[in-house]
Every structure is written in structure tokens, then in C-alpha cells.
Design a protein around this motif. Structure first.
Motif, PDB file in Angstrom:
ATOM      1  N   LYS A   1       0.828  -1.209   0.000  1.00 14.92           N
ATOM      2  CA  LYS A   1       0.000   0.000   0.000  1.00 14.92           C
ATOM      3  C   LYS A   1       0.861   1.257   0.000  1.00 14.92           C
ATOM      4  N   GLN A   2       1.945   1.203   0.788  1.00 14.29           N
ATOM      5  CA  GLN A   2       2.795   2.385   0.907  1.00 14.29           C
ATOM      6  C   GLN A   2       3.371   2.796  -0.447  1.00 14.29           C
TER       7      GLN A   2
ATOM      8  N   VAL B   1       0.667   4.504  -2.558  1.00 14.40           N
ATOM      9  CA  VAL B   1       0.468   5.886  -2.098  1.00 14.40           C
ATOM     10  C   VAL B   1       1.617   6.770  -2.571  1.00 14.40           C
ATOM     11  N   THR B   2       2.844   6.249  -2.438  1.00 11.28           N
ATOM     12  CA  THR B   2       4.027   7.016  -2.852  1.00 11.28           C
ATOM     13  C   THR B   2       3.960   7.362  -4.339  1.00 11.28           C
TER      14      THR B   2
ATOM     15  N   ILE C   1       1.259   7.482  -6.315  1.00 15.30           N
ATOM     16  CA  ILE C   1       0.157   8.412  -6.605  1.00 15.30           C
ATOM     17  C   ILE C   1       0.561   9.832  -6.210  1.00 15.30           C
ATOM     18  N   LYS C   2       1.223   9.967  -5.047  1.00 13.17           N
ATOM     19  CA  LYS C   2       1.673  11.298  -4.604  1.00 13.17           C
ATOM     20  C   LYS C   2       2.673  11.893  -5.587  1.00 13.17           C
TER      21      LYS C   2
END
Lengths: 286, 119
Positions: free
Chosen positions: B86-87, B90-91, B93-94
Motif C-alpha cells: 500500500k505504501q 500511495v508514494t 500516486i503522490k
């Protein structure tokens, strides 16, 4: 030391006697067994069993099984001619712990025997099963999702030597809270089928660069998915770029002192292996 | 539409290309790492979609994404990678990824995740 030679050909025993004499090994008894019963009766605490793999595979496998039934810990090595390298899966699955390629030099034979005895007599490291299940699951998933092939887990065993069971192997290094490697090793025909299915194309007739590249991608996906599953526990990894090694009896080293666990699968009527050798790093708390 | 497929595995580039072909007539440009991808985009500035792996030699997909977004915020980038934590999602997408496909995937999943970006 006692070497029990399971063979139906006296030439094999003579070859071993010659190697032992040449290497000037002291206190070594060589016992030739041409039946499983004779072999099992000869197995003792200090024995090493050498099964001549240059015979009918079913008979050779029966020898290995009988030796393993006679003793859970006795080292069993297959004496395998180069041209039969693709058949050692059956022997390893039955309980063999290593392979010595024929023809061998006296030095090669003695080293293999001494090494297998040392490992059998030493305390085996504890197998950390929490590392294994994510790799089993991810292997099944990659095969079913990308190739529409069912991979059925057959057996799990420890393997000490570096000789791979297949004709082509994909290797990934892992580092982080634990470190080591994961390898997939496939027979050439199955590798061609797997990559062909991934691409939705007819399988290549033989190992090509494209097939090898595909094997690299397979281990990449297996390692990646297992890594994600392990991240849900306490183990976080980074993975390397995959590399691929091919050729009969090719070798891939693994971390010394760490259990090298082989999971044998069957797919499309052929065996292949996933090999996981991972050790938690000391800084990982427990 | 021109689509840039970035992956160090030629097998994976072919799998992705074969799936994209089922979504219409498109010109597929291939690159084997982030460095090649930046050069390929320079040669084909009319590229309308980029699909990129994460773990690659020379320049990985994440570094490519960061570098690419310094100069271009418009062209959609979809990460297609084994990095499933998941991390990492998220990374990415950011950092400017527009969508994320985890390997292994079925053709249907890939089509669903990239279909909206294809004109």
C-alpha cells in the motif's frame, strides 16, 4: 565412514572404490547393494548412500525412497550422468539431498560425500515457515493469473547443494528485515509453455532469450507478491532486478548456514521448483 | 494514440502491448528503463499515455515518474509493477501516477485500469 552404493552395475562401485583409493581416504567401507533390501540393511549412523542414477528412473527412485524410509537423516546423493540431469527431480522428491555428476573426479566425489555427512551430522538450522507460505501462494497465483496454469504443490524439502533441479532458473535477491534469495527452476519444456501462455502465443520449441526473459519476469512477480504479503507481517524487503541462469545442472549459490527450502510443484504434468533461502537479520528484533 | 510502455522485461512489454492492441489501433513505443523512457518521450512528445514498471535498472520507474513530472503534468502515467505494498501505491500516486496495476494481472484488469486514459 560407510559408503553404501545402490547400483545394478558393478562398474559404478569400482569407480567409487577407485576414487576412494586415489583420495587416500582412511577407514572407509564401501558396500554395494543391488536391491533396496540390501541397501536399507546396510545403512548405519555413519553412512552415506550413493544412488546410481544411470539406471531405470523408477528403480532409482525406489532405491532413494527405501533409503529415506530406513533413515530420515542419512545423506543420499544421486550419481547422475550429464545426459540424465533433467530427471533428478524424481530422486530429489523421493528424499535425495544432492547430486554428483558423472563422470566425477575423486576430489569431487570426496568433497560431496564429506559435505553431505557434515551437514547431516551438524544441527540443521530451524526452518522459518512464515517465509514459505507467501511464496507458495504467489507462485500459484502468478501461474493461474498470467498463464492459466494450475501449479500444484507436491512436496517441501531442504536442499544443501547448489545444483538447480531445472534447465532454467530465475533468481531474485531480497534484502531488508530478512535477506537471501528466491529462485524458480523449470524444465525447458515447461518454461517454454509458461512463457508462451503468458504471451498468448505458441510455446517456443526450445529455450530462447525470450523464454529466459519471461522466466525472469515470472520470478519477479512471484517475489513481488510474496514481498507484499510479508510486508503485512514484520518483514519488509526490497527486491533486486531478476537474473536468469540456464543450462543443464547449472548452479546457483545460496546463503550459507540458512535453510534452503525447496517447494516442488507440478504444472502441465511437469515438475518445477521454488527455492527460498531467507534468514531474518539480527537487527530484526526477534 | 501513441502509448509508451516502459519495462525492463521484453516479455512484459509484449504482454502489455498485446492487451493494448485489443483496445484499438495504437502506436506502441517501448523503453527498457527510465532513461530510455525519457529519451523516447523526447522523440515522441505526442505520446498520450505511459505505462511504467517500477523495478528497472539504470533508472527505476519511480525516479522516472518524478523526473517526468518535473516537466509534464499532463500525460497520464500508469504504474504496472510487482510493488504491491500500500505504501508504494500511495508514494506513486503522490508522485503523480494516475493509476496503479499490480502484477500479476489479467488482461481485463489492465484494460480496466488504462481504458479510461485511451482516446
Amino acid at each position: 565412514m560407510k559408503i553404501v552404493v545402490a547400483t545394478t552395475a558393478a562398474t559404478t562401485s569400482n569407480m567409487i572404490r577407485g576414487a576412494i583409493q586415489q583420495a587416500k581416504v582412511q577407514n572407509c567401507e564401501i558396500f554395494e547393494a543391488d536391491s533396496s533390501e540390501k541397501m536399507a540393511a546396510a545403512i548405519s549412523e555413519d553412512a552415506v548412500v550413493l544412488v546410481d542414477w544411470d539406471m531405470d528412473i523408477a528403480l532409482g527412485t525406489a532405491f532413494v525412497k527405501a533409503a529415506r524410509e530406513a533413515s530420515e537423516s542419512v545423506p543420499i546423493l544421486l550419481l547422475c550422468p550429464k545426459q540424465k540431469a533433467g530427471t533428478v527431480f524424481a530422486g530429489m522428491q523421493a528424499g535425495a539431498r544432492g547430486v554428483v555428476t558423472k563422470p566425477f573426479t575423486a576430489k569431487e566425489l570426496i568433497q560431496a560425500v564429506a559435505s553431505s555427512l557434515k551437514q547431516a551430522q551438524g544441527k540443521r538450522p530451524t526452518v522459518n515457515v512464515e517465509f514459505i507460505n507467501p511464496f507458495i501462494e504467489s507462485t500459484r497465483n502468478v501461474f493461474s493469473t498470467m498463464c492459466q496454469i494450475e501449479a500444484v504443490r507436491k512436496k517441501l524439502f531442504l536442499k544443501d547443494d547448489y545444483t538447480m533441479l531445472g534447465d532454467v532458473s530465475g533468481v531474485m535477491g531480497l534484502s531488508g528485515d530478512a535477506s537471501g534469495s528466491v529462485v524458480i527452476s523449470l524444465p525447458a519444456k515447461l518454461a517454454c509453455t509458461v512463457v508462451g501462455r503468458m504471451l498468448g502465443e505458441e510455446p517456443a520449441a526450445e529455450l530462447t532469450n525470450d523464454v529466459c526473459d519471461g522466466v525472469g519476469e515470472v520470478i519477479n512477480m512471484i517475489a513481488g507478491q510474496a514481498k507484499a504479503a510479508l510486508a503485512e507481517t514484520k518483514y519488509h524487503f526490497t527486491i533486486s532486478i531478476p537474473s536468469v541462469v540456464s543450462g543443464q545442472k547449472h548452479e546457483i549459490t545460496h546463503k550459507k548456514g540458512t535453510p534452503n527450502i525447496v517447494v516442488l510443484f507440478e504444472a502441465e504434468g511437469q515438475d518445477f521448483a521454488i527455492q527460498v533461502c531467507l534468514a531474518p537479520n539480527e537487527s530484526n528484533g526477534d | 494514440m501513441k502509448i509508451l510502455v516502459v519495462d525492463d522485461s521484453s516479455t512484459m512489454r509484449r504482454i502489455i502491448t498485446n492487451t493494448l492492441k485489443t483496445l484499438g489501433e495504437h502506436t506502441i513505443i517501448e523503453a527498457a528503463d527510465g532513461v530510455e523512457a525519457l529519451a523516447a518521450f523526447k522523440d515522441h512528445p505526442d505520446t498520450g499515455l505511459i505505462l511504467s514498471d517500477w523495478n528497472m535498472p539504470n533508472m527505476n520507474g519511480y525516479d522516472f515518474l518524478l523526473k517526468f513530472r518535473e516537466a509534464n503534468r499532463e500525460v497520464p502515467v500508469v504504474m504496472v509493477t510487482t510493488e504491491a505494498e500500500k505504501q508504494n501505491v500511495v508514494t506513486a500516486i503522490k508522485a503523480g501516477a494516475n493509476n496503479y496495476v499490480v502484477k500479476p494481472f489479467t488482461p481485463e484488469v489492465l484494460k480496466e485500469k488504462v481504458g479510461g486514459f485511451i482516446k
